[in-house]
Design a protein around this motif. Structure first.
Motif, PDB file in Angstrom:
ATOM      1  N   ARG A   5       0.718  -0.716  -0.159  1.00  0.00           N
ATOM      2  CA  ARG A   5       0.443   0.060  -0.080  1.00  0.00           C
ATOM      3  C   ARG A   5       0.932   1.146  -0.223  1.00  0.00           C
ATOM      4  O   ARG A   5       0.911   1.976  -1.421  1.00  0.00           O
ATOM      5  CB  ARG A   5      -0.667  -0.246   1.048  1.00  0.00           C
ATOM      6  N   ILE A   6       1.468   1.396   0.792  1.00  0.00           N
ATOM      7  CA  ILE A   6       2.537   2.674   0.795  1.00  0.00           C
ATOM      8  C   ILE A   6       3.785   2.812  -0.406  1.00  0.00           C
ATOM      9  O   ILE A   6       3.292   3.849  -1.297  1.00  0.00           O
ATOM     10  CB  ILE A   6       3.153   2.652   2.624  1.00  0.00           C
ATOM     11  N   GLY A   7       4.014   0.979  -0.547  1.00  0.00           N
ATOM     12  CA  GLY A   7       4.905   1.495  -1.447  1.00  0.00           C
ATOM     13  C   GLY A   7       3.978   2.104  -3.441  1.00  0.00           C
ATOM     14  O   GLY A   7       5.066   2.435  -4.620  1.00  0.00           O
ATOM     15  N   LYS A   8       2.983   1.542  -3.223  1.00  0.00           N
ATOM     16  CA  LYS A   8       2.229   2.640  -4.495  1.00  0.00           C
ATOM     17  C   LYS A   8       2.551   1.202  -5.692  1.00  0.00           C
ATOM     18  O   LYS A   8       3.457   2.288  -6.868  1.00  0.00           O
ATOM     19  CB  LYS A   8       2.467   3.941  -4.379  1.00  0.00           C
ATOM     20  N   PHE A   9       2.276   0.097  -5.788  1.00  0.00           N
ATOM     21  CA  PHE A   9       2.966  -0.915  -7.172  1.00  0.00           C
ATOM     22  C   PHE A   9       1.614  -0.667  -8.029  1.00  0.00           C
ATOM     23  O   PHE A   9       1.248  -1.482  -8.713  1.00  0.00           O
ATOM     24  CB  PHE A   9       3.669  -1.665  -6.460  1.00  0.00           C
ATOM     25  N   ASP A  10       0.664   0.405  -7.840  1.00  0.00           N
ATOM     26  CA  ASP A  10      -0.379  -0.132  -9.163  1.00  0.00           C
ATOM     27  C   ASP A  10       0.581   0.666 -10.553  1.00  0.00           C
ATOM     28  O   ASP A  10       1.347   1.834 -10.479  1.00  0.00           O
ATOM     29  CB  ASP A  10      -1.401   0.857  -8.608  1.00  0.00           C
TER      30      ASP A  10
END
Length: 210
Positions: free
Chosen positions: A146-151
């Protein structure tokens, strides 16, 4: 390895060039090294992205530098073209992707995120751009997905606004590309997975730019 940066051109129909590792044209690069490259229309020039955020055009017959611009302030990770190669999109560590005119390298649009962008691609059938990235790979183990924002993130090509995200990877996305028919896209991530996503019918029925 102590070797200077070069762009090397090989004729793949000439096996001697490949066996001897002797390109028919070598372009020495002064300054910042090349991190990505793309053929221009009719293969008349090569477009290069550099470690310092610079973008250049090189004549593929003479090797001469034709154009040089610097719209990014950090490394360019990827350059991809539109279907007709009239536009290119760049992805950079400076957390943006930018749209350019291919022939003049005029800056047209900017797609802003809050993370390094590793790859960007232009849809062949809609005015959409998809971006992939995430935080640095060495930092992935210390944070959640979620924190890494891998979307994968979708933007309007024209209005520069984000309208959709697609989850799935649990590490930074290293590359994204649309299928030539525009009905799907693929992403490859630091997690070792290649994900192929097919768009449902609503994607083609709705005008996301409005």
């Amino acid at each position: 390895m102590g070797l200077p940066c070069e762009i090397q051109f090989y004729d793949v129909l000439d096996p001697q060039q490949l066996r001897a590792s002797k390109p028919f044209l070598s372009i020495p690069i002064e300054g910042s090294k090349v991190t990505t490259a793309l053929w221009g229309p009719f293969e008349e020039y090569m477009i290069t992205g550099h470690e310092n955020g610079e973008m250049c055009q090189y004549d593929t017959k003479t090797g001469e530098l034709v154009l040089s611009i610097k719209e990014h302030n950090k490394q360019i990770n990827d350059i991809q073209g539109s279907k007709d190669l009239t536009m290119i999109v760049s992805a950079s560590k400076d957390t943006t992707a930018k749209l350019f005119d291919t022939s003049t390298l005029d800056h047209l649009k900017t797609y802003k995120t809050e993370r390094p962008v590793n790859s960007a691609a232009i849809s062949p059938i809609k005015d959409h751009v998809v971006l992939g990235g995430g935080q640095e790979a060495m930092e992935v183990t210390t944070t959640s997905t979620r924190i890494g924002k891998f979307d994968a993130r979708f933007f309007s090509l024209v209005f520069e606004e984000e309208f959709a995200r697609v989850k799935g990877h649990f590490g930074p996305i290293n590359t994204v590309v649309f299928h030539p028919d525009g009905r799907s896209y693929a992403s490859g991530g630091e997690d070792g997975f290649i994900r192929v996503h097919n768009f449902d019918q609503s994607y083609f029925e709705h005008n996301f730019e409005l």
